[in-house]
Design an enzyme around this catalytic site. Structure first.
Site, short mmCIF file in Angstrom:
data_model
loop_
_atom_site.label_atom_id
_atom_site.label_comp_id
_atom_site.label_asym_id
_atom_site.label_seq_id
_atom_site.Cartn_x
_atom_site.Cartn_y
_atom_site.Cartn_z
N GLY A 92 0.97 -1.31 -0.02
CA GLY A 92 -0.34 0.20 0.35
C GLY A 92 0.69 0.99 0.29
CB SER A 161 -4.33 5.50 5.18
OG SER A 161 -2.85 5.17 4.70
CB SER A 189 -0.93 6.34 10.64
OG SER A 189 -1.65 5.15 11.41
CG ASP A 304 0.99 -1.59 10.80
OD1 ASP A 304 0.11 -2.08 10.44
OD2 ASP A 304 2.23 -1.09 9.66
#
Length: 428
Positions: A92, A161, A189, A304
């Site tokens: 990705g 994201s 993130s 993650d």
């Protein structure tokens, strides 16, 4: 490949592989630079090979091992025809980082991938494309984009994201005027964006970030060639932290304690679950406590880490762990909220799945004695291997070769640390 693990504690010194997240960023910056760059400590995981392959397709000159990259041809040749389809594998990062770069350099680009990659959402880009007059189509797993990025205001979500933001941060300095990125939601993130800003700064690219929702990027910037070393990966180190929390005597080495990597949070999560500060001689199993306690861990900035933290939580007796703000895990290589639950419960854990969270009731050991799928997801396969350490009967993991995506020698390292594993090729 199937791997069967006979439960046994691990022991010894372990140096995790180089950071995949940093390697992506440094390779792309090197390919956009004005000359030769030498990168040390490159690990050729499948994701890194995908980024190198795509940079070569875009005309950057990169050595087979990724350690020498000459970027001048890419930027100087920006008027050349668009490249053939770029194969991003299952990465990705590769796909989302390079879509804006291809538009900035070539005015078009075509991308494909494997596994679930082309099913993963690209809507934040598509919303921008509609606003900016950039055409796109997704047919038979090939995404084609066409149109020049132009300087200006780019409004984009920050909670889908961070990879979309990184892609723009790489492309906008190449434009012939100044631009701004405005986040329409809170940034999740953030550690990954910090890594991007750090990589850009290393290559002489200036970005002004207000620490909240606005990035200001000057145009006509030049990426200056650099020689750099890729640091150890906290994301993959997290699996060894989990093993240490289960009583394995591991000396985890080669990590930068001042790293920008958001997954450095594994040290804090380890301390929260194990009730003690992590030390180099980690391995003592915390004494069981009377009654039960509850720990809530916010995973929004480090999604993650959910698989290794979930494995440790499942084997932290007397502790009920809530992993919250993790909805984005549903759009990874697998639906990780579902696959973490499926695999750990199959091993004998007690995990409850919710739309954006997990509740894990820790216990001293798991039954094991089953076969579980790696779900074509490197982090799920490694999670199963770590959880197997404290199972009461052997565990077989199918599709175990998927660890090549980020940690090609994981099984060799597991065995070197004393793990009892048997590898068998799956019947065709």
């Amino acid at each position: 490949m199937n791997v069967t693990i006979t439960p046994k504690k691990l022991a010894g010194a372990i140096t995790p592989p180089p950071s995949k997240s940093q390697a992506h960023r440094l390779i792309i910056a090197a390919a956009l630079s004005d000359g030769f760059c030498h990168l040390s400590n490159v690990s050729l995981s499948e994701d890194i090979q995908a980024t190198l392959r795509c940079m070569r397709t875009l005309d950057a000159d990169a050595s087979a091992d990724g350690t020498v990259i000459r970027g001048a041809d890419l930027v100087d040749g920006h008027e050349d025809p668009a490249p053939t389809v770029m194969d991003c594998g299952e990465s990705g990062s590769t796909l989302r980082f390079l879509i804006p770069v291809a538009l900035a350099l070539k005015g078009k680009g075509s991308f494909t991938g494997h596994g679930r990659l082309m099913e993963r959402p690209q809507e934040p880009y598509f919303e921008l494309f509609r606003e900016k007059g950039i055409a796109w189509s997704l047919e038979e797993s090939v995404l084609t984009v066409e149109g020049r990025l132009t300087p200006g205001i780019y409004a984009i979500r920050g909670d889908v994201s961070s990879q979309f933001i990184t892609g723009l941060l790489y492309a906008l300095p190449l434009l012939d005027g100044d631009s701004e990125i405005h986040l329409t939601t809170e940034l999740e993130s953030r550690g990954y964006v910090d890594m991007t800003l750090d990589a850009l700064e290393r290559f002489g690219v200036e970005v002004e970030y207000d620490g909240a929702r606005t990035f200001r990027v000057k145009g006509n910037q030049i990426y200056r060639h650099q020689d750099l070393t890729i640091e150890g990966d906290w994301s993959n180190a997290a699996f060894w932290f989990a093993a240490a929390g289960m009583g394995c005597e591991l000396d985890i080495q080669g990590l930068n304690p001042l790293s920008c990597q958001g997954d450095m949070r594994i040290a804090a999560h380890y301390a929260a679950l194990c009730g003690e500060e992590l030390v180099r001689e980690a391995g003592e199993t915390p004494a069981a406590r009377e009654g039960r306690r509850t720990v809530e861990l916010d995973m929004s900035q480090c999604p993650d880490l959910v698989p290794p933290v979930a494995a440790l939580a499942a084997l932290t007796p007397g502790c009920d762990t809530h992993l919250v703000n993790a909805a984005r895990l549903r759009i990874k290589e697998s639906d990780r909220l579902a696959t973490v639950t499926d695999v750990l419960n199959a091993l004998g854990a007690q995990v409850e799945e919710y739309p954006d969270s997990l509740i894990i009731h820790g216990r001293a050991s798991l039954a094991g004695g089953v076969t579980v799928s790696g779900h074509n997801d490197h982090r799920i396969a490694m999670m199963a291997a770590i959880a197997a350490i404290r199972c009461e009967a052997p565990v077989t993991i199918t599709g175990a070769e998927c660890v090549k995506k980020s940690y090609p020698n994981f099984w060799e390292e597991y065995a070197r640390l004393g793990g009892a594993i048997r590898r068998e090729e799956e019947a065709v």
